[in-house]
Write a protein that holds these residues in place. Structure first.
Motif, mmCIF file in Angstrom:
data_model
loop_
_atom_site.group_PDB
_atom_site.id
_atom_site.type_symbol
_atom_site.label_atom_id
_atom_site.label_comp_id
_atom_site.label_asym_id
_atom_site.label_seq_id
_atom_site.Cartn_x
_atom_site.Cartn_y
_atom_site.Cartn_z
ATOM 1 N N VAL A 58 9.265 14.509 -2.398
ATOM 2 C CA VAL A 58 9.529 14.139 -1.002
ATOM 3 C C VAL A 58 8.504 13.100 -0.532
ATOM 4 O O VAL A 58 8.870 12.117 0.127
ATOM 5 C CB VAL A 58 9.505 15.388 -0.086
ATOM 6 N N MET A 59 7.241 13.285 -0.887
ATOM 7 C CA MET A 59 6.209 12.316 -0.508
ATOM 8 C C MET A 59 6.500 10.949 -1.112
ATOM 9 O O MET A 59 6.390 9.918 -0.432
ATOM 10 C CB MET A 59 4.828 12.801 -0.955
ATOM 11 N N THR A 60 6.878 10.924 -2.387
ATOM 12 C CA THR A 60 7.161 9.656 -3.059
ATOM 13 C C THR A 60 8.321 8.934 -2.394
ATOM 14 O O THR A 60 8.223 7.743 -2.061
ATOM 15 C CB THR A 60 7.485 9.903 -4.545
ATOM 16 N N TRP A 88 0.824 -1.216 0.000
ATOM 17 C CA TRP A 88 0.000 0.000 0.000
ATOM 18 C C TRP A 88 0.854 1.261 0.000
ATOM 19 O O TRP A 88 0.512 2.250 -0.674
ATOM 20 C CB TRP A 88 -0.961 0.005 1.188
ATOM 21 N N LEU A 89 1.953 1.261 0.730
ATOM 22 C CA LEU A 89 2.840 2.430 0.737
ATOM 23 C C LEU A 89 3.464 2.654 -0.638
ATOM 24 O O LEU A 89 3.566 3.787 -1.103
ATOM 25 C CB LEU A 89 3.920 2.276 1.807
ATOM 26 N N ASN A 90 3.870 1.568 -1.296
ATOM 27 C CA ASN A 90 4.406 1.696 -2.648
ATOM 28 C C ASN A 90 3.342 2.187 -3.620
ATOM 29 O O ASN A 90 3.626 2.988 -4.506
ATOM 30 C CB ASN A 90 4.977 0.363 -3.133
ATOM 31 N N LEU A 91 2.129 1.702 -3.457
ATOM 32 C CA LEU A 91 1.044 2.152 -4.331
ATOM 33 C C LEU A 91 0.782 3.645 -4.151
ATOM 34 O O LEU A 91 0.646 4.389 -5.133
ATOM 35 C CB LEU A 91 -0.230 1.354 -4.051
ATOM 36 N N LEU A 92 0.748 4.112 -2.904
ATOM 37 C CA LEU A 92 0.566 5.544 -2.653
ATOM 38 C C LEU A 92 1.751 6.358 -3.186
ATOM 39 O O LEU A 92 1.572 7.455 -3.730
ATOM 40 C CB LEU A 92 0.378 5.798 -1.159
ATOM 41 N N GLY A 93 2.958 5.814 -3.057
ATOM 42 C CA GLY A 93 4.134 6.489 -3.601
ATOM 43 C C GLY A 93 4.084 6.592 -5.114
ATOM 44 O O GLY A 93 4.454 7.618 -5.696
ATOM 45 N N LEU A 146 7.352 7.723 1.221
ATOM 46 C CA LEU A 146 6.473 6.553 1.223
ATOM 47 C C LEU A 146 7.226 5.289 0.829
ATOM 48 O O LEU A 146 7.062 4.233 1.465
ATOM 49 C CB LEU A 146 5.285 6.781 0.286
ATOM 50 N N LEU A 147 8.052 5.375 -0.193
ATOM 51 C CA LEU A 147 8.823 4.200 -0.605
ATOM 52 C C LEU A 147 9.855 3.806 0.447
ATOM 53 O O LEU A 147 10.094 2.619 0.673
ATOM 54 C CB LEU A 147 9.506 4.455 -1.949
ATOM 55 N N SER A 148 10.448 4.790 1.114
ATOM 56 C CA SER A 148 11.434 4.492 2.161
ATOM 57 C C SER A 148 10.789 3.795 3.349
ATOM 58 O O SER A 148 11.322 2.803 3.862
ATOM 59 C CB SER A 148 12.114 5.778 2.631
ATOM 60 N N VAL A 149 9.651 4.296 3.784
ATOM 61 C CA VAL A 149 8.954 3.665 4.912
ATOM 62 C C VAL A 149 8.515 2.255 4.529
ATOM 63 O O VAL A 149 8.607 1.319 5.331
ATOM 64 C CB VAL A 149 7.762 4.533 5.369
#
Length: 147
Positions: free
Chosen positions: A121-123, A89-94, A126-129
């Motif tokens: 920065v958001m991308t 889900w985090l990757n999808l949002l990123g 999100l991918l880092s988290v």
């Protein structure tokens, strides 16, 4: 009595995922660096470079996301890490933020600033988290298997 065939994770698909998954992250980090440089210098080269990086990053993000979709959401005989769904889900949002960033990069000249930096920065965040969550959950699986 015959046991039903349970689906399993393909080694080939896992290898492709492991090879291609870091590529979009690197492209999006490069986009962030180029966006910040463009915001500071106002040199068009950096803005165009960021637009290309975000586009190529999105193209490389397609295959690993589809593989991850099947690994996470289809039943498997292999243990699924607790963080795999959150990582998905985090990757999808990123990726959604990166798509919006690609549209922002289509603006002319300095009109893309500061929204391009915010979306970059958001991308990357999100991918880092997501990667951190996945790494922690896989570490926990390995530790529980050792015990």
């Amino acid at each position: 009595m015959k046991t039903p065939n349970r689906p399993y994770r393909s080694r080939f698909a896992t290898a492709i995922f492991d090879v291609l998954n870091p590529v979009p992250y690197g492209m999006f980090v490069g986009t962030l660096i180029f966006d910040i440089t463009y915001a500071i210098t106002r040199n068009v080269f950096w803005g165009k470079g960021a637009a290309w990086l975000v586009t190529v990053g999105l193209l490389f993000a397609i295959i690993p996301r589809f593989i991850n979709l099947f690994h996470v959401w289809l039943p498997s005989r292999y243990p699924r890490a607790a963080g795999e769904r959150l990582d998905f889900w985090l990757n999808l949002l990123g990726i959604i933020a990166a798509i919006l960033n690609a549209f922002v990069h289509s603006r002319d000249a300095y009109g893309m600033v500061p929204l391009n930096v915010v979306l970059s920065v958001m991308t990357v965040a999100l991918l880092s988290v997501g990667q951190f969550t996945l790494a922690v959950s896989k570490f926990r699986i390995r530790e529980s298997v050792r015990e």
